[in-house]
Write an enzyme that holds these catalytic residues in place. Sequence first.
Site, PDB file in Angstrom:
ATOM      1  N   LYS A  85     -17.920   9.125 -14.924  1.00 25.07           N
ATOM      2  CA  LYS A  85     -19.183   9.299 -13.966  1.00 25.07           C
ATOM      3  C   LYS A  85     -19.984  10.319 -14.792  1.00 25.07           C
ATOM      4  O   LYS A  85     -19.587  11.298 -15.461  1.00 25.07           O
ATOM      5  CB  LYS A  85     -18.917   9.910 -12.567  1.00 25.07           C
ATOM      6  CG  LYS A  85     -17.924   8.814 -11.811  1.00 25.07           C
ATOM      7  CD  LYS A  85     -19.221   8.160 -10.849  1.00 25.07           C
ATOM      8  CE  LYS A  85     -18.619   7.039 -10.001  1.00 25.07           C
ATOM      9  NZ  LYS A  85     -17.876   7.603  -8.923  1.00 25.07           N
ATOM     10  N   HIS A 114     -24.135  14.722 -13.861  1.00 21.20           N
ATOM     11  CA  HIS A 114     -25.478  14.881 -13.498  1.00 21.20           C
ATOM     12  C   HIS A 114     -26.089  16.177 -12.721  1.00 21.20           C
ATOM     13  O   HIS A 114     -25.302  16.994 -12.532  1.00 21.20           O
ATOM     14  CB  HIS A 114     -25.658  13.574 -12.696  1.00 21.20           C
ATOM     15  CG  HIS A 114     -24.991  13.319 -11.572  1.00 21.20           C
ATOM     16  ND1 HIS A 114     -25.397  14.026 -10.118  1.00 21.20           N
ATOM     17  CD2 HIS A 114     -23.765  12.908 -11.096  1.00 21.20           C
ATOM     18  CE1 HIS A 114     -24.549  13.908  -9.225  1.00 21.20           C
ATOM     19  NE2 HIS A 114     -23.603  13.073  -9.926  1.00 21.20           N
ATOM     20  N   HIS A 146     -24.252  18.237 -10.325  1.00 21.76           N
ATOM     21  CA  HIS A 146     -23.038  18.832 -10.449  1.00 21.76           C
ATOM     22  C   HIS A 146     -23.595  20.415 -10.846  1.00 21.76           C
ATOM     23  O   HIS A 146     -22.549  21.245 -11.254  1.00 21.76           O
ATOM     24  CB  HIS A 146     -22.289  18.461 -11.642  1.00 21.76           C
ATOM     25  CG  HIS A 146     -21.551  17.249 -11.213  1.00 21.76           C
ATOM     26  ND1 HIS A 146     -21.832  16.089 -11.728  1.00 21.76           N
ATOM     27  CD2 HIS A 146     -20.455  16.900 -10.460  1.00 21.76           C
ATOM     28  CE1 HIS A 146     -20.961  15.102 -11.342  1.00 21.76           C
ATOM     29  NE2 HIS A 146     -20.156  15.710 -10.581  1.00 21.76           N
TER      30      HIS A 146
END
Length: 548
Positions: A111, A114, A117
Amino acid sequence: MTDYRKIIFEHIKGVLPELDVSDIQQSENFCDYCVPCFKYAKILRKAPAMIANEFAAKLTVPGVQVSALNGYLNFTIERAERVKSVFERNEFLPLAGKTVCIDYSSVNIAKPFHIGHLMTTVIGGALYKIYKSLGANVVGINHLGDFGTQFGGLISAYRRWGDEARLNERGLDELLELYVKFHNEEEKNPDLAAEARGWSKKIEEGDSYAVGLFDKFKSITLEQAKKVYNRLNIEFDSYLGESFYVDKVSKVEDKLKAKGLLKLSDGAEIVDVGDDMPPAIIRRSDGASLYVARDLAAAYYRKDTYDFDKCLYVVASHQALHFKQLFKVLELMGEPWANDMVHVSYGMVSVEGMSLSTRKGNVLFLSDVLDAAVAKAASIINERNEKLDNKKEVSESVGVGAVVFDALYDGRLKDKNFSLDSALNFDGETGPYVQYTHARCRSVLSKAGNADIDGIDYDMLTGDSAYEVIKLLSDFDSVTLDAAIKYEPSFVSRRLVKICQAFNRFYNAEKIMCGGAEQSARLALTRAVADTLKKGLSLVLLDAPERM
Ligand code: ARG
């Protein structure tokens, strides 16, 4: 440094009933600290003003004047005493011997790393530094999201449409595209779901081909994340993720059974956690363990391995229920350490002036935000100081620092709307402002030849503008401790800005190179400011360039 709040507390705790350190409040007017006496009115059956007067007459604290005003006990530290305390640094390690686990950042494999986070990463990273600086033994844990059926889907997507060379070249971008494609195709072709399940089962069974591919996805994700961690001055001691705990869930089930807590409901194993919450689901009827079950196994593992005094989970507020259930199960199990588990939650982040939907799908990569900030920092620095030597390095420190400082400036529970312009305002309450003030101090010191400064005459720093700085330096350590106790790095970043503002007022009001004992004292103050800013910046993950 001397913590006057503690000194005052030690001297008056026997005299004032039911006194807590937090009753001693920092005061901006009239005095340095005060204790409101209103809560004693009931206990002592007297008017607060009378109580304050009586106590003021009774109490003595060395180096501190005690007086009473309008129901408040006021404490004023003798200025020269306080100046002295700033220069008599002793190590402040109140958490020595304590062990704190901090679970933060905890990325999900394949993932994107982005903008969502950002908060967990910087709050956790800053708490890591803060606890360490106070003497604690800290364990930074990146609880990887490396378990789930989605990885089976990724393997089938890779086999159908992927290509090794392209994966090596494009890394995470390629994985994301495959992931999105798989989801789109899955809607049209129901066979894909079964295929994905097959692969995820193979991963679980340890099939070498499936595990090999999964490990590759994992290392691609981690490589990318570690690049960001390096830029953010973040470190971890453990990368044990969810998959590590899958086979440890059965031990938890045994414990739950032994306590009579495990129930069957429609074939699923659950634990009732009270009427105010849905039950915690440990295992589905198809045999798959759930997130909370793996977190239970992880909690036991951490307690066994590290024997923590506290275990923090820096995770967004939308997982509040999960952590409430987790902690409740541990409490029902009778684990005394259930109370040492803390969900450190935080608000949402949005970003102004940058489109949330990029070419990579509906996400804004953290590294892209950092790059944009660095580019902007570079152009500002170029304008301000074209001849600066290591512009590239400084721009990186300032740009990345601006983003991090901004994220850590408000209380963590507040939602944030991030703006590059305001984060990089060199005159605002920002990282660049603090970094610039630090560099200004260093430049003053280097112009003065970085001479040794000893034998300071403390009376030289009792004038108002110097003393304002002294006050803010003198309890910097206890502000850091408060930040640890409240899990609030913003206490540190806010204090840094205050120190800078006070120092800049002092700098504009007084000439530093004025000769004589006064000059030595002012240089000593400048050095104390620079050292405190540098330390404080590192606690909130920022570099402190010597020149800017
Ligand atoms: N990987 C999870 C997520 O992105 C966060 C994990 C938090 N830590 C934990 N022990 N549950 O939602």
